[in-house]
Write a protein that holds these residues in place. Structure first.
Motif, PDB file in Angstrom:
ATOM      1  N   ALA A   1      44.872  34.004  44.488  1.00  0.00           N
ATOM      2  CA  ALA A   1      45.121  34.377  43.088  1.00  0.00           C
ATOM      3  C   ALA A   1      44.275  35.584  42.668  1.00  0.00           C
ATOM      4  O   ALA A   1      44.723  36.411  41.877  1.00  0.00           O
ATOM      5  CB  ALA A   1      44.833  33.181  42.180  1.00  0.00           C
ATOM      6  N   ASP A   2      43.064  35.682  43.200  1.00  0.00           N
ATOM      7  CA  ASP A   2      42.177  36.782  42.800  1.00  0.00           C
ATOM      8  C   ASP A   2      42.002  37.813  43.914  1.00  0.00           C
ATOM      9  O   ASP A   2      40.991  38.521  43.954  1.00  0.00           O
ATOM     10  CB  ASP A   2      40.797  36.220  42.400  1.00  0.00           C
ATOM     11  CG  ASP A   2      40.915  35.283  41.206  1.00  0.00           C
ATOM     12  OD1 ASP A   2      41.691  35.609  40.285  1.00  0.00           O
ATOM     13  OD2 ASP A   2      40.265  34.219  41.212  1.00  0.00           O
ATOM     14  N   THR A   3      42.962  37.871  44.813  1.00  0.00           N
ATOM     15  CA  THR A   3      42.891  38.829  45.926  1.00  0.00           C
ATOM     16  C   THR A   3      44.121  39.731  45.886  1.00  0.00           C
ATOM     17  O   THR A   3      45.157  39.400  46.479  1.00  0.00           O
ATOM     18  CB  THR A   3      42.817  38.082  47.286  1.00  0.00           C
ATOM     19  OG1 THR A   3      41.767  37.116  47.227  1.00  0.00           O
ATOM     20  CG2 THR A   3      42.547  39.054  48.434  1.00  0.00           C
ATOM     21  N   PRO A   4      44.043  40.854  45.183  1.00  0.00           N
ATOM     22  CA  PRO A   4      45.243  41.690  45.038  1.00  0.00           C
ATOM     23  C   PRO A   4      45.756  42.261  46.355  1.00  0.00           C
ATOM     24  O   PRO A   4      46.934  42.611  46.457  1.00  0.00           O
ATOM     25  CB  PRO A   4      44.784  42.817  44.094  1.00  0.00           C
ATOM     26  CG  PRO A   4      43.301  42.723  43.994  1.00  0.00           C
ATOM     27  CD  PRO A   4      42.892  41.350  44.432  1.00  0.00           C
ATOM     28  N   GLU A   5      44.903  42.304  47.376  1.00  0.00           N
ATOM     29  CA  GLU A   5      45.341  42.866  48.671  1.00  0.00           C
ATOM     30  C   GLU A   5      46.201  41.887  49.477  1.00  0.00           C
ATOM     31  O   GLU A   5      46.778  42.283  50.492  1.00  0.00           O
ATOM     32  CB  GLU A   5      44.127  43.274  49.529  1.00  0.00           C
ATOM     33  CG  GLU A   5      43.292  44.392  48.933  1.00  0.00           C
ATOM     34  CD  GLU A   5      42.266  43.885  47.926  1.00  0.00           C
ATOM     35  OE1 GLU A   5      42.151  42.643  47.747  1.00  0.00           O
ATOM     36  OE2 GLU A   5      41.591  44.717  47.299  1.00  0.00           O
TER      37      GLU A   5
ATOM     38  N   THR B   1      52.014  26.558  41.439  1.00  0.00           N
ATOM     39  CA  THR B   1      50.899  27.472  41.154  1.00  0.00           C
ATOM     40  C   THR B   1      51.476  28.879  41.233  1.00  0.00           C
ATOM     41  O   THR B   1      51.901  29.293  42.308  1.00  0.00           O
ATOM     42  CB  THR B   1      49.788  27.323  42.210  1.00  0.00           C
ATOM     43  OG1 THR B   1      49.378  25.948  42.248  1.00  0.00           O
ATOM     44  CG2 THR B   1      48.600  28.203  41.878  1.00  0.00           C
ATOM     45  N   PRO B   2      51.541  29.590  40.126  1.00  0.00           N
ATOM     46  CA  PRO B   2      52.208  30.896  40.172  1.00  0.00           C
ATOM     47  C   PRO B   2      51.597  31.821  41.222  1.00  0.00           C
ATOM     48  O   PRO B   2      50.377  31.965  41.311  1.00  0.00           O
ATOM     49  CB  PRO B   2      51.989  31.463  38.761  1.00  0.00           C
ATOM     50  CG  PRO B   2      51.636  30.299  37.909  1.00  0.00           C
ATOM     51  CD  PRO B   2      50.979  29.289  38.805  1.00  0.00           C
ATOM     52  N   GLY B   3      52.463  32.418  42.039  1.00  0.00           N
ATOM     53  CA  GLY B   3      52.022  33.428  42.992  1.00  0.00           C
ATOM     54  C   GLY B   3      52.317  34.804  42.424  1.00  0.00           C
ATOM     55  O   GLY B   3      52.616  34.941  41.231  1.00  0.00           O
ATOM     56  N   ASP B   4      52.248  35.828  43.275  1.00  0.00           N
ATOM     57  CA  ASP B   4      52.529  37.178  42.776  1.00  0.00           C
ATOM     58  C   ASP B   4      54.019  37.361  42.486  1.00  0.00           C
ATOM     59  O   ASP B   4      54.396  37.998  41.513  1.00  0.00           O
ATOM     60  CB  ASP B   4      52.053  38.209  43.809  1.00  0.00           C
ATOM     61  CG  ASP B   4      50.544  38.138  43.986  1.00  0.00           C
ATOM     62  OD1 ASP B   4      49.833  38.268  42.973  1.00  0.00           O
ATOM     63  OD2 ASP B   4      50.081  37.914  45.117  1.00  0.00           O
TER      64      ASP B   4
END
Ligand SMILES: [Zn+2]
Length: 299
Positions: A170-174, A191-194
């Motif tokens: 969730a907190d890893t934009p890469e 759990t919402p993903g990207d």
């Protein structure tokens, strides 16, 4: 060019009689592929167990050490779907080692496939829905930590949402998570993903493939990943016990071909795992899981 396939005999362990998880499928899948791909250039790789330090890239030490040493509570064991045993720990670590090896081979060769993996409901600190260690997340995190890749796209086409993977990154934009699944299915609370696409119950081949074609190439162009980890779950099949979708074998083949082809066009390495599949007919189920390997072998 030879295609790397990853397998370990201990992917399959004995479970109590009547256990709903189709544990024999990994062994039957390997047997089926041995026969079917006998005349193609295939290399079988055997993984080692994933190291504790590697698993810690994703899982909390409390959860991990309880699991590794057999201190998991009865309630947590029930939630995982498995009774704890040494053999279970070994198999889960081998499966994760297998996905790590698949990623390494994919980065070297462009494409590689595990004959297990896709335990996407495992969260950092708890197991859920037959998923104890999140092999996809461990492999993505490890590849990044080792400097093998920077950006990873997880393409999760199992019929269930990849909630554990979404939460872990969730907190890893890469690490970008894409999950296309039946909206009515487990887990009840997603759990919402990207990128999440929820499909209606009984979605069939045509609508499914149209939705996939709309999004995948665009996503690859936007994210520009150094690696795709593909969860090719076959519980999207109409005959699956736990799926709510109505894909056919041909639909699954078209899906897998599309994913592999789009990635190849973008020169993006693909590491594939087999994901879920819960038909009681083990031969039919192994046949369905073999679609991705067969498609890759003749791509
Ligand atoms: Zn599933």
């Amino acid at each position: 060019m030879t295609l790397s396939l990853v397998h370990h005999p201990d992917y399959t362990i004995d479970l109590p009689d009547g256990h709903p998880f189709p544990m024999a499928k990994f062994r039957v899948l390997r047997e089926r592929l041995e026969t079917e791909l006998a005349d193609t250039a295939v290399t079988w790789l055997q993984p080692e167990i994933a190291a504790r330090a590697t698993l810690l890239r994703v899982h909390t030490p409390e959860y991990l050490d309880d699991f590794l040493s057999g201190r998991t509570s009865k309630a947590a064991q029930r939630r995982s779907g498995f009774q704890w045993s040494e053999a279970l720990v070994e198999r889960v670590r081998l499966e994760t080692g297998g996905t790590l090896l698949t990623v390494e081979a994919a980065l070297a060769e462009g494409l590689a496939l595990n004959t297990a993996g896709g335990t996407h409901h495992a969260h950092a600190g708890f197991a859920s829905g037959y998923c104890l260690i999140n092999d996809i997340a461990v492999a993505a995190a490890h590849a990044r930590a080792e400097g093998w890749v920077r950006r990873v796209l997880i393409v999760d086409l199992d019929v269930h949402q990849g909630d554990g993977t979404a939460a872990i990154f969730a907190d890893t934009p890469e690490v970008v998570t894409f999950s296309m699944h039946a909206g009515t299915n487990f887990p009840a609370r997603k759990t919402p993903g990207d990128h999440d696409i929820e499909l209606a119950r009984h979605t069939g081949d045509d609508a499914y493939l149209a939705a996939l074609r709309d999004v995948l190439a665009v996503l690859l162009r936007d994210v520009r990943p150094d690696l795709v980890i593909y969860d090719a779950g076959v519980d999207v099949h109409g005959a699956d016990r736990l799926g709510h979708l109505d894909l056919t074998d041909d639909g699954i083949e078209a899906r897998d071909r599309h994913v592999l082809q789009v990635c190849r066009e973008m020169a993006t390495p693909v590491a594939a795992v087999i994901g879920g599949g819960y038909d009681r007919d083990i031969a039919a189920l192994a046949d369905r899981h073999a679609i991705i390997h067969r498609t890759a072998a003749y791509l």
